[in-house]
Each structure stands twice: as C-alpha cells, then as structure tokens.
Design a protein around this motif. Sequence first.
Motif, short mmCIF file in Angstrom:
data_model
loop_
_atom_site.label_atom_id
_atom_site.label_comp_id
_atom_site.label_asym_id
_atom_site.label_seq_id
_atom_site.Cartn_x
_atom_site.Cartn_y
_atom_site.Cartn_z
N ILE A 72 1.11 -0.90 0.30
CA ILE A 72 0.36 0.06 0.08
C ILE A 72 0.70 1.28 -0.08
O ILE A 72 0.09 2.09 -0.75
N HIS A 73 1.86 1.41 0.65
CA HIS A 73 3.19 2.32 0.96
C HIS A 73 3.21 3.49 1.54
O HIS A 73 3.80 4.22 1.95
N GLU A 74 1.82 3.83 1.33
CA GLU A 74 1.18 5.35 1.48
C GLU A 74 0.40 5.07 2.92
O GLU A 74 -0.42 4.44 2.96
N SER A 75 0.19 6.13 4.19
CA SER A 75 0.19 5.66 5.59
C SER A 75 -2.22 6.30 5.16
O SER A 75 -2.43 6.21 5.96
N ALA A 194 -6.54 -6.08 10.35
CA ALA A 194 -5.91 -4.94 10.84
C ALA A 194 -5.04 -4.25 10.95
O ALA A 194 -3.84 -3.05 10.32
N VAL A 195 -3.91 -5.24 10.91
CA VAL A 195 -2.35 -5.18 11.22
C VAL A 195 -2.34 -5.27 9.60
O VAL A 195 -0.87 -4.54 9.25
N GLY A 196 -2.84 -6.16 8.66
CA GLY A 196 -2.24 -5.86 6.72
C GLY A 196 -2.30 -4.43 6.14
O GLY A 196 -0.65 -4.58 6.13
N PRO A 197 -3.24 -3.34 7.06
CA PRO A 197 -3.89 -2.23 5.73
C PRO A 197 -1.90 -1.72 6.56
O PRO A 197 -1.32 -0.54 5.72
N LEU A 198 -1.91 -1.45 7.63
CA LEU A 198 -0.17 -0.85 7.76
C LEU A 198 0.70 -1.24 7.61
O LEU A 198 1.28 -1.17 7.94
N TYR A 199 0.99 -3.40 8.22
CA TYR A 199 2.29 -3.29 7.07
C TYR A 199 2.67 -3.31 6.29
O TYR A 199 3.67 -3.34 5.45
N GLY A 200 1.20 -3.15 5.27
CA GLY A 200 1.65 -2.64 3.63
C GLY A 200 1.90 -1.52 2.96
O GLY A 200 2.95 -1.20 2.34
N ALA A 201 1.69 -0.62 4.54
CA ALA A 201 2.17 0.83 4.23
C ALA A 201 3.33 1.26 4.90
O ALA A 201 3.77 1.28 4.79
N GLY A 202 3.92 -0.47 5.11
CA GLY A 202 5.44 -0.07 6.11
C GLY A 202 5.82 0.55 7.59
O GLY A 202 6.06 1.08 7.93
N LEU A 203 4.04 0.55 7.76
CA LEU A 203 4.22 1.36 9.24
C LEU A 203 4.42 1.28 10.32
O LEU A 203 4.92 1.35 11.39
N VAL A 204 4.51 -0.67 10.32
CA VAL A 204 4.76 -1.23 11.62
C VAL A 204 5.17 -2.53 10.85
O VAL A 204 5.41 -3.23 10.26
N ASP A 205 5.81 -3.65 11.56
CA ASP A 205 6.62 -4.67 11.52
C ASP A 205 5.78 -5.71 11.99
O ASP A 205 4.53 -5.19 12.81
N ILE A 206 5.49 -6.48 11.40
CA ILE A 206 4.07 -7.63 10.94
C ILE A 206 4.35 -8.36 12.86
O ILE A 206 3.01 -8.35 12.98
N ASN A 207 5.16 -8.33 13.40
CA ASN A 207 5.33 -9.31 14.67
C ASN A 207 4.38 -8.00 15.68
O ASN A 207 3.55 -8.87 16.42
N LYS A 208 4.96 -7.12 15.67
CA LYS A 208 4.21 -6.34 16.63
C LYS A 208 3.34 -5.16 16.64
O LYS A 208 2.74 -5.31 17.59
N GLY A 209 2.48 -5.68 14.95
CA GLY A 209 1.65 -5.30 14.92
C GLY A 209 0.49 -6.18 14.95
O GLY A 209 -0.06 -6.23 15.56
N LEU A 210 1.14 -7.66 15.54
CA LEU A 210 -0.25 -8.57 15.74
C LEU A 210 0.02 -8.78 17.13
O LEU A 210 -1.16 -9.01 17.99
N LEU A 211 0.95 -8.22 18.12
CA LEU A 211 1.04 -8.10 19.80
C LEU A 211 0.25 -6.67 19.57
O LEU A 211 -0.33 -6.99 20.79
N PHE A 212 0.51 -6.18 19.44
CA PHE A 212 0.15 -4.61 19.46
C PHE A 212 -1.69 -4.52 19.50
O PHE A 212 -2.15 -4.27 20.80
N LEU A 213 -2.21 -5.38 18.51
CA LEU A 213 -3.47 -5.24 17.69
C LEU A 213 -4.19 -6.30 18.93
O LEU A 213 -6.01 -6.34 18.51
N SER A 214 -4.34 -7.74 18.85
CA SER A 214 -4.47 -9.03 18.98
C SER A 214 -5.80 -8.42 20.56
O SER A 214 -6.54 -9.51 20.64
#
Length: 321
Positions: A72-75, A194-214
């Motif tokens: 996605i690249h952009e926030s 929830a994590v996928g769009p953030l990861y796709g935009a390069g805003l979060v590491d995928i593991n940290k995103g899963l840990l934060f949002l789950s």
Amino acid sequence: MEYLLLIIVSIFFAMNMGGSGIAPSFSSLYGGGFIEKRKAAVLFGIFVILGALILGRNVSTTIGKKIIPGGIHESSLALSIITSATICLLIANILKIPQSTSIETVSAVVGVGLYLKKVDIKILLLKIIPFWIIFPLLSFFLTAYLYKKIYPPTPDNIHIYERLFLNEKKLKIISYLSALYVSFAIGTNNVANAVGPLYGAGLVDINKGLLFLSPLFGLGAFIFGSGTLETAGKKVAKLGLISSSLVSFITGSILLIASAFGIPFPLVELNLCSIMAINKVKNPDTSIFNTWEIRKLLYIWSITPILAGLISFTLCHLTGA
C-alpha cells in the motif's frame, strides 16, 4: 497527525472486530446458557492473541502486500482502507449483526487498488473469491452430513447418545475447547484485517502489529459483543452442547486451513452455514431462510462489502492520496 489518526482508527477497528468475532466463537455456548458474556469475552481475547502470534502472518501479508502488488506504501491509503472497513463494521455492530471483517477489508483494499489502478486480479479470482464460495458450502454440507449421523436418534446410533449423555461433564469440556479453538482460528485470520494495511504501508513490523492489536479483540468483545451474541446465539439458533461443538470444530478447522494458505476469510459466514445445516437436518421441510434474522444477515452482508469499496475509493479521491 495522520499517523496518530491511523493508529486510533486501527484500534477502534480491532475492537469492533472483537465485538463481531465473539459471536461465531461463543454464540452456541451462550445461546445454550452454558457461559456468561464476561467470561466468554475474556477467554475469546486470550485465544485470539495466541492465534495471531502463532499463525497471523500469512493473511497479514496477503492483505498488506499481495492484493495491491508491492504493498500500500502510504499511510493515507492505509487510513482509507481501515476507515471504510471500520464504518461498515460499526454499522453492523449497531444493527447487532455479526459481520465479516475479512470481506469488508478486502473490498476496501480493492477500492484503493482501483484508485491506484493496481490490483492483482489473479489473487482475487483464483485464490480469494472462489474460497469465499467453496468454504461456506463445505461448512454447510459437512455439518449436515455429520449431524445426520447422530440425528435423529435411531437404533443404529443410540449408542452414541448413551455415551455422550452419560458423560455430560466431558461434553461440556469439549464444548468449551471447541469455542476456544474457534477463537484461536479467528486470531490466525481476522487480526490481519487491521495489521495488514499497516504492514503494507510499511508503518509497523508484522509481528509487533499482531502483538499490539490482537489484545484489543478481547476488549472489543467485552464492550461491543453483547448484541451480536444475542443475535447469533438466541435469535438465529439455539444449539445444545453436541451441536455447538460440531459447529465450532468444523468452522474453526476450515478457518485454520484458510489462514495457512493466507486467505482472508469470513468466519461468520462459515458459522451461519453450519448452524443452518443443523436447522435443516432438524426441520427438513422448512426453508433455511425462514427467519427475518437470517434474511437481515444476508441483506447486510450483501451491501457492506460494496459500501466498503466505495468508501475507500472515495476517500482516496478526497484526500488526493
């Protein structure tokens, strides 16, 4: 400012998903009077976290990097996706309708992809959409086939009933384990929305995103889950311990298969199809669409994916992303 807004919307989205996702996990137990809402929300939250951390990467990658090739690249684009999906999910929660976050999220990603003129049609037509059709049908027919083995009681299967009901305590344990199994499966698939769009935009590491949002799924289930539990557990169908365990085992297993292959999948559709199969076996002469609650579910499920895509496409135009 945009990044902060994106985090806030993502948190709200995850909580709304928890409010919707608890229904297919615990509606059977709740409808049968075997668990209280608060306890269901706590157990649901714990096992969603486990599922997300163990097997949540695959679907996150599909949503974040594969539907729109390269990501996605952009926030601002990620914000459009999550905002549109959140709006549709919030509408469903207000209407007390268990909703598919996966279909809405994918539709929102496609809306952004159409704006960018960059969508991987192959992954949609060959990997995602066919299984959105095949898996619910599999859930229906597999449930019907297995349930017919034990219902109605006959001289050929009465020994199964005797074993089951002479061990009611064990049967309750199996029902609880089945609900936890589904909660775990939701973690492997739906947190990625929830994590996928953030990861796709390069805003979060995928593991940290899963840990934060789950963990927010459990909080959302506690705050928003009451209405969807009532609708799915007491208005659509009331299931006993045997039926609820069968529904949970089949739907959880199919969702885990989808997660392993990175397919964003709508668990609520699996759950409804499985419940409808049991109702059809019990009442073969009655239409599976005979209640207003089921028809309302289908109406909302038909409208909101289109709405999600339109909103994300429009937001991209308005923001000039």
